[in-house]
Design an enzyme around this catalytic site. Structure first.
Site: not given
Ligand SMILES: *[C@@H]1O[C@H](CO)[C@@H](O)[C@H](O)[C@H]1NC(C)=O
Ligand SMILES: *[C@@H]1O[C@H](CO)[C@@H](O)[C@H](O)[C@H]1NC(C)=O
Length: 296
Positions: A92, A141, A239
Site C-alpha cells: 500500500h 499487503d 512497510g
C-alpha cells in the site's frame, strides 16, 4: 530450516569474485547495540506512539522510503533490508503506483535529517507488489523493492532475518516495532528520529473478534500492540518491521510488515501486520532468481 538464510549463505559461497555482498551471510544482528550493552538500561516503561528514540544503529536493517513531494523529512514508508539488494515493505506504500519513479531509499539512518556516514541512498530498480494485493481490504499487503545497487554492510547497515514458517511465534517474547511514523494519533508529521517500542503479539482470533476488529483481520495477518492501546505503530510506519528476538539467541527475526490499524494506539485496536511466515515462499520466489543470477 531458514531457506532464505541458507540461500544468502550459498550465494555468498558461490561468489568467488564477491562483488556485491559484503554482508557476511549474517542477519538479524545489531553490532552497535553490543556497544551500548553496558550503558544505561531501559526499564521497560519506555515512553512510533508511545515509543522512545532509537539509538544509532539500533535496527540496522530498517529503511526509509522517501518521496520528494512529501513535506518535511520526505518520509513515505518504512521497509527492511533482507538481502544486499532487496527491501521488504508494504504494497500500500505504492498507492497510487505512480509514486514509484521518484521514490528513493535511505538505509542505515536513525535520524532522517542527519543520516550520518554509515547511511546509503538507493533508487528502486524493480518493484514487486503482491499480485493479489487488494487496496480496499488491505489483503496481501506486501511488496519487494530491488535496489538500484546493492548496499555495503557496515555497523549501521545489516540484513534482517526473515522469519520462516517453522518459527514458533508463540514462544517469542521480546518483540519490537520501529519507524519514523507519526508519534501522535492525529498527526501526519513523521518523526525525525527513529522511534521504537516493545509490543506484544496478540492472538489473531482475539484481534478479529467482536469489540476488536470484528472480522476484518486476514489469516495472513498478525496483531501486535497492547489491548489497552497507548503504544502502537501509526501513519508513516507502514512497510516497516515487526521484529522478535530469537528464543535462544541474540538475533531478531522480521515476523511482520506494518500494514494498517484503526486510528493509532486505541483500546482493542492494535496494529495489523502482514505475516512474513505466511509469505515466506512468496518472498523467496521473488528474490531467488536474482540472487542466483548474481551468484554465477
Ligand atoms: C523508568 O525510568 C524512568 C526514567 O529514568 C523513571 O522515571 C521511572 O520511574 C522508571 N520506572 C520504573 C518502573 O522503574
Ligand atoms: C476474521 O473473521 C472473518 C469473518 O468471520 C474471517 O473471514 C477471517 O478469516 C477471520 N480472520 C482470522 C485471522 O481468522
Amino acid at each position: 530450516m531458514n531457506w532464505l538464510g541458507l540461500l544468502v549463505l550459498l550465494t555468498l559461497a558461490g561468489l568467488a569474485e564477491g562483488t556485491w555482498d559484503n554482508c557476511g551471510g549474517i542477519c538479524g544482528l545489531r553490532p552497535m547495540v553490543y556497544e551500548y550493552e553496558y550503558m544505561d538500561h531501559d526499564n521497560g516503561t519506555t515512553r512510533v506512539v508511545g515509543g522512545a528514540d532509537a539509538k544509532l544503529g539500533a535496527w540496522p536493517w530498517i529503511v526509509s522510503l522517501k518521496h520528494p513531494a512529501i513535506p518535511g523529512t520526505r518520509h513515505l514508508c518504512g521497509g527492511s533490508l533482507i538481502t544486499a539488494e532487496w527491501v521488504l515493505t508494504a504494497a500500500h506504500c505504492f498507492d497510487p503506483i505512480r509514486k514509484i519513479g521518484m521514490v528513493y531509499l535511505v538505509i542505515g539512518a536513525t535520524q532522517l535529517t542527519k543520516p550520518g556516514h554509515g547511511a546509503q541512498l538507493r533508487r528502486i530498480k524493480k518493484l514487486v507488489r503482491h499480485e493479489h494485493y487488494n487496496p480496499s481490504d488491505k489483503s496481501n499487503d506486501i511488496a519487494l523493492l530491488q535496489l538500484s545497487k546493492p548496499v555495503d554492510c557496515n555497523p549501521y547497515v545489516q540484513l534482517a532475518c526473515v522469519a520462516d514458517p517453522a518459527l514458533s511465534l508463540s514462544e517469542l517474547q521480546n518483540c519490537w516495532v520501529a519507524g519514523w511514523g507519526a508519534t501522535a494519533a492525529r498527526s501526519q508529521t513523521s518523526s525525525d528520529i527513529l522511534q521504537e517500542a516493545k509490543v506484544q503479539l496478540i492472538d489473531v482470533q482475539l484481534c478479529n473478534s467482536s469489540g476488536w476488529y470484528a472480522g476484518v483481520v486476514h489469516t495472513h495477518n498478525l496483531c501486535a500492540g497492547y489491548p489497552q492501546g497507548k503504544i502502537d505503530t501509526c501513519q508513516g510506519d507502514s512497510g516497516g518491521p515487526l521484529m522478535c528476538q530469537d528464543e535462544n539467541s541474540d538475533f531478531f527475526w522480521i515476523v511482520g510488515v506494518t500494514s494498517w490499524g484503526r486510528g493509532c494506539a486505541r483500546v482493542k485496536r492494535p496494529g495489523i501486520y502482514t505475516s512474513t511466515l505466511y509469505f515466506y515462499d512468496w518472498i523467496l520466489a521473488h528474490i531467488s532468481p536474482e540472487t542466483i543470477e548474481n551468484a554465477y
